[in-house]
Design a protein around this motif. Structure first.
Motif, PDB file in Angstrom:
ATOM      1  N   THR A  12       0.862  -1.115  -0.019  1.00  0.00           N
ATOM      2  CA  THR A  12      -0.096  -0.031  -0.047  1.00  0.00           C
ATOM      3  C   THR A  12       0.824   1.188  -0.073  1.00  0.00           C
ATOM      4  O   THR A  12       0.423   2.361  -0.185  1.00  0.00           O
ATOM      5  N   ARG A  35      -1.627  -4.400   6.297  1.00  0.00           N
ATOM      6  CA  ARG A  35      -2.515  -4.478   7.427  1.00  0.00           C
ATOM      7  C   ARG A  35      -3.882  -3.491   7.071  1.00  0.00           C
ATOM      8  O   ARG A  35      -4.756  -3.848   7.947  1.00  0.00           O
ATOM      9  N   ASN A  78       8.379  -7.903   0.157  1.00  0.00           N
ATOM     10  CA  ASN A  78       8.721  -6.328   0.337  1.00  0.00           C
ATOM     11  C   ASN A  78       8.518  -5.715   1.792  1.00  0.00           C
ATOM     12  O   ASN A  78       9.338  -4.833   2.151  1.00  0.00           O
ATOM     13  N   TYR A 142      17.828  -2.509  12.614  1.00  0.00           N
ATOM     14  CA  TYR A 142      17.283  -2.600  11.486  1.00  0.00           C
ATOM     15  C   TYR A 142      18.178  -3.387  10.496  1.00  0.00           C
ATOM     16  O   TYR A 142      17.505  -4.724   9.570  1.00  0.00           O
ATOM     17  N   THR A 175      15.551   5.317  -0.281  1.00  0.00           N
ATOM     18  CA  THR A 175      14.405   5.589  -1.200  1.00  0.00           C
ATOM     19  C   THR A 175      13.213   6.490  -0.345  1.00  0.00           C
ATOM     20  O   THR A 175      13.021   6.089   0.672  1.00  0.00           O
ATOM     21  N   THR A 177      10.150   7.069   0.896  1.00  0.00           N
ATOM     22  CA  THR A 177       8.975   6.632   1.141  1.00  0.00           C
ATOM     23  C   THR A 177       8.684   6.945   2.649  1.00  0.00           C
ATOM     24  O   THR A 177       9.571   7.675   3.261  1.00  0.00           O
ATOM     25  N   SER A 179       9.344   5.339   5.166  1.00  0.00           N
ATOM     26  CA  SER A 179      10.081   5.099   6.087  1.00  0.00           C
ATOM     27  C   SER A 179      10.885   6.141   6.852  1.00  0.00           C
ATOM     28  O   SER A 179      11.331   6.105   7.804  1.00  0.00           O
TER      29      SER A 179
HETATM   30  N1  LIG Z   1      12.771   3.329   2.215  1.00  0.00           N
HETATM   31  C1  LIG Z   1      13.848   3.157   2.062  1.00  0.00           C
HETATM   32  O1  LIG Z   1      14.997   4.004   2.444  1.00  0.00           O
HETATM   33  C2  LIG Z   1      14.386   1.483   1.918  1.00  0.00           C
HETATM   34  C3  LIG Z   1      15.874   1.389   1.528  1.00  0.00           C
HETATM   35  C4  LIG Z   1      16.411   0.235   1.485  1.00  0.00           C
HETATM   36  C5  LIG Z   1      15.518  -0.781   1.505  1.00  0.00           C
HETATM   37  N2  LIG Z   1      14.269  -0.609   1.775  1.00  0.00           N
HETATM   38  C6  LIG Z   1      13.271  -1.954   1.740  1.00  0.00           C
HETATM   39  O2  LIG Z   1      12.322  -1.618   1.027  1.00  0.00           O
HETATM   40  C7  LIG Z   1      11.035  -2.291   1.573  1.00  0.00           C
HETATM   41  C8  LIG Z   1       9.848  -1.450   1.517  1.00  0.00           C
HETATM   42  O3  LIG Z   1      10.227  -0.049   2.183  1.00  0.00           O
HETATM   43  P1  LIG Z   1       9.292   1.018   2.244  1.00  0.00           P
HETATM   44  O4  LIG Z   1      10.230   2.129   2.628  1.00  0.00           O
HETATM   45  O5  LIG Z   1       8.737   1.096   0.727  1.00  0.00           O
HETATM   46  O6  LIG Z   1       8.217   1.012   3.217  1.00  0.00           O
HETATM   47  P2  LIG Z   1       6.779   1.550   3.804  1.00  0.00           P
HETATM   48  O7  LIG Z   1       6.883   2.798   2.746  1.00  0.00           O
HETATM   49  O8  LIG Z   1       6.923   1.731   5.225  1.00  0.00           O
HETATM   50  O9  LIG Z   1       5.582   0.706   3.348  1.00  0.00           O
HETATM   51  C9  LIG Z   1       5.416  -0.539   4.198  1.00  0.00           C
HETATM   52  C10 LIG Z   1       4.616  -1.435   3.851  1.00  0.00           C
HETATM   53  O10 LIG Z   1       4.449  -2.678   4.306  1.00  0.00           O
HETATM   54  C11 LIG Z   1       3.005  -2.869   4.859  1.00  0.00           C
HETATM   55  N3  LIG Z   1       3.306  -3.368   6.151  1.00  0.00           N
HETATM   56  C12 LIG Z   1       3.805  -2.840   7.443  1.00  0.00           C
HETATM   57  N4  LIG Z   1       3.782  -3.829   8.476  1.00  0.00           N
HETATM   58  C13 LIG Z   1       2.976  -5.155   8.097  1.00  0.00           C
HETATM   59  C14 LIG Z   1       2.712  -6.281   8.430  1.00  0.00           C
HETATM   60  N5  LIG Z   1       2.708  -6.376  10.011  1.00  0.00           N
HETATM   61  N6  LIG Z   1       2.049  -7.238   7.690  1.00  0.00           N
HETATM   62  C15 LIG Z   1       1.771  -6.939   6.623  1.00  0.00           C
HETATM   63  N7  LIG Z   1       2.212  -5.511   5.885  1.00  0.00           N
HETATM   64  C16 LIG Z   1       2.720  -4.711   6.675  1.00  0.00           C
HETATM   65  C17 LIG Z   1       2.519  -1.404   5.133  1.00  0.00           C
HETATM   66  O11 LIG Z   1       1.099  -1.429   4.950  1.00  0.00           O
HETATM   67  P3  LIG Z   1       0.174  -1.386   6.610  1.00  0.00           P
HETATM   68  O12 LIG Z   1       1.163  -0.325   7.425  1.00  0.00           O
HETATM   69  O13 LIG Z   1      -0.884  -0.920   6.438  1.00  0.00           O
HETATM   70  O14 LIG Z   1       0.537  -2.816   7.059  1.00  0.00           O
HETATM   71  C18 LIG Z   1       3.077  -0.701   3.785  1.00  0.00           C
HETATM   72  O15 LIG Z   1       2.303  -1.256   2.832  1.00  0.00           O
HETATM   73  C19 LIG Z   1      11.525  -2.818   2.840  1.00  0.00           C
HETATM   74  O16 LIG Z   1      11.681  -4.134   2.651  1.00  0.00           O
HETATM   75  C20 LIG Z   1      12.843  -2.041   3.229  1.00  0.00           C
HETATM   76  O17 LIG Z   1      13.526  -2.548   3.897  1.00  0.00           O
HETATM   77  C21 LIG Z   1      13.594   0.334   2.009  1.00  0.00           C
END
Ligand SMILES: NC(=O)c1ccc[n+]([C@@H]2O[C@H](COP(=O)([O-])OP(=O)(O)OC[C@H]3O[C@@H](n4cnc5c(N)ncnc54)[C@H](OP(=O)(O)O)[C@@H]3O)[C@@H](O)[C@H]2O)c1
Length: 215
Positions: A12, A35, A78, A142, A175, A177, A179
């Motif tokens: 999402t 969720r 993801n 993390y 990235t 987001t 996060s």
């Molecule tokens: N952003 C960065 O800088 C970065 C860099 C390197 C790698 N990554 C990796 O990229 C991936 C995505 O990161 P992002 O920054 O795009 O994340 P994000 O924006 O925080 O999105 C997280 C997603 O996971 C869902 N989620 C969270 N807890 C959950 C649970 N318990 N069960 C099911 N779904 C759940 C959230 O929806 P709900 O809250 O509704 O559940 C949301 O859709 C991750 O693996 C992260 O480690 C991110």
């Protein structure tokens, strides 16, 4: 011929949401997990009938059981929680991060990878992190979980060798987001769309192994 289908966890927001958009544009059927029922309903409303939604907390056994035990042409692991925190000082966030970033993926793959094995095809993509290459000091909890996920990936890769199932670990740099909502993001930062296109092309081109994407 039926359309190819992809399972995307954390669908999402951020990278997951961008992957949903990429695969819908590419004509795939998408099953997205998260969720928040509201965010999932909005996703479906905005992107239409090609998106199936599953409301599940993947840190729970019931959440894992909510994901159908069936064949997917591609799986994008993801969902993860990003939170600053050290392993030795301050609030202990390791267990909370471990439950989603590591354990949920292990449980989900025990449930679904046998379905891909039966068919002898499919593509598993794990979203890792460039953080496992340089261990930012305030992110050690993390990064330790993402390193454990990298270990799981190596295990899946070894066990699936010769099975016909492709395995890829995509390691993005920072990235933009949600996060980063509680952190100052770096000036040079990827957009979720760029990571999604990279993931999409890795699947289309059948690329395997660990692939890094950074600005
Ligand atoms: N952003 C960065 O800088 C970065 C860099 C390197 C790698 N990554 C990796 O990229 C991936 C995505 O990161 P992002 O920054 O795009 O994340 P994000 O924006 O925080 O999105 C997280 C997603 O996971 C869902 N989620 C969270 N807890 C959950 C649970 N318990 N069960 C099911 N779904 C759940 C959230 O929806 P709900 O809250 O509704 O559940 C949301 O859709 C991750 O693996 C992260 O480690 C991110």
């Amino acid at each position: 011929m039926s359309r190819q289908n992809v399972l995307i966890t954390g669908a999402t927001r951020g990278i997951g949401r961008a992957c949903v958009e990429y695969f819908v544009r590419s004509g795939w059927e998408v099953t997205g997990v998260a969720r928040s029922a509201t965010a999932l309903a909005q996703l479906r409303e905005e992107l239409g009938g090609a998106v199936q939604i599953i409301q599940a907390d993947l840190t729970t056994k019931a959440g894992i059981a909510a994901v159908p035990q069936k064949y997917f042409d591609a799986i994008i692991l993801n969902a993860a929680t990003f939170a600053p925190g050290e392993l030795l000082r301050g609030e202990d966030k390791f267990e909370q991060l471990w439950k989603l970033n590591v354990r949920s993926n292990h449980r989900l793959m025990r449930r679904i990878l046998p379905e891909l094995r039966k068919k002898g095809r499919g593509h598993l993509v794990v979203i890792g992190s460039l953080g496992t290459d340089y261990w930012p000091p305030h992110l050690t909890a993390y990064v330790a979980t993402k390193y454990a996920l990298r270990g799981l990936f190596l295990g899946w890769e070894a066990e699936l060798k010769g099975s016909g199932i492709r395995t890829t670990l995509v390691a993005p740099g920072a990235t933009l987001t949600s996060s980063w909502d509680n952190e100052e993001p770096p000036l040079e930062i990827l957009l979720p769309r760029q990571v999604a296109e990279f993931v999409g092309m890795a699947i289309e081109d059948g690329r395997e192994g660990r692939l890094v994407i950074e600005v």
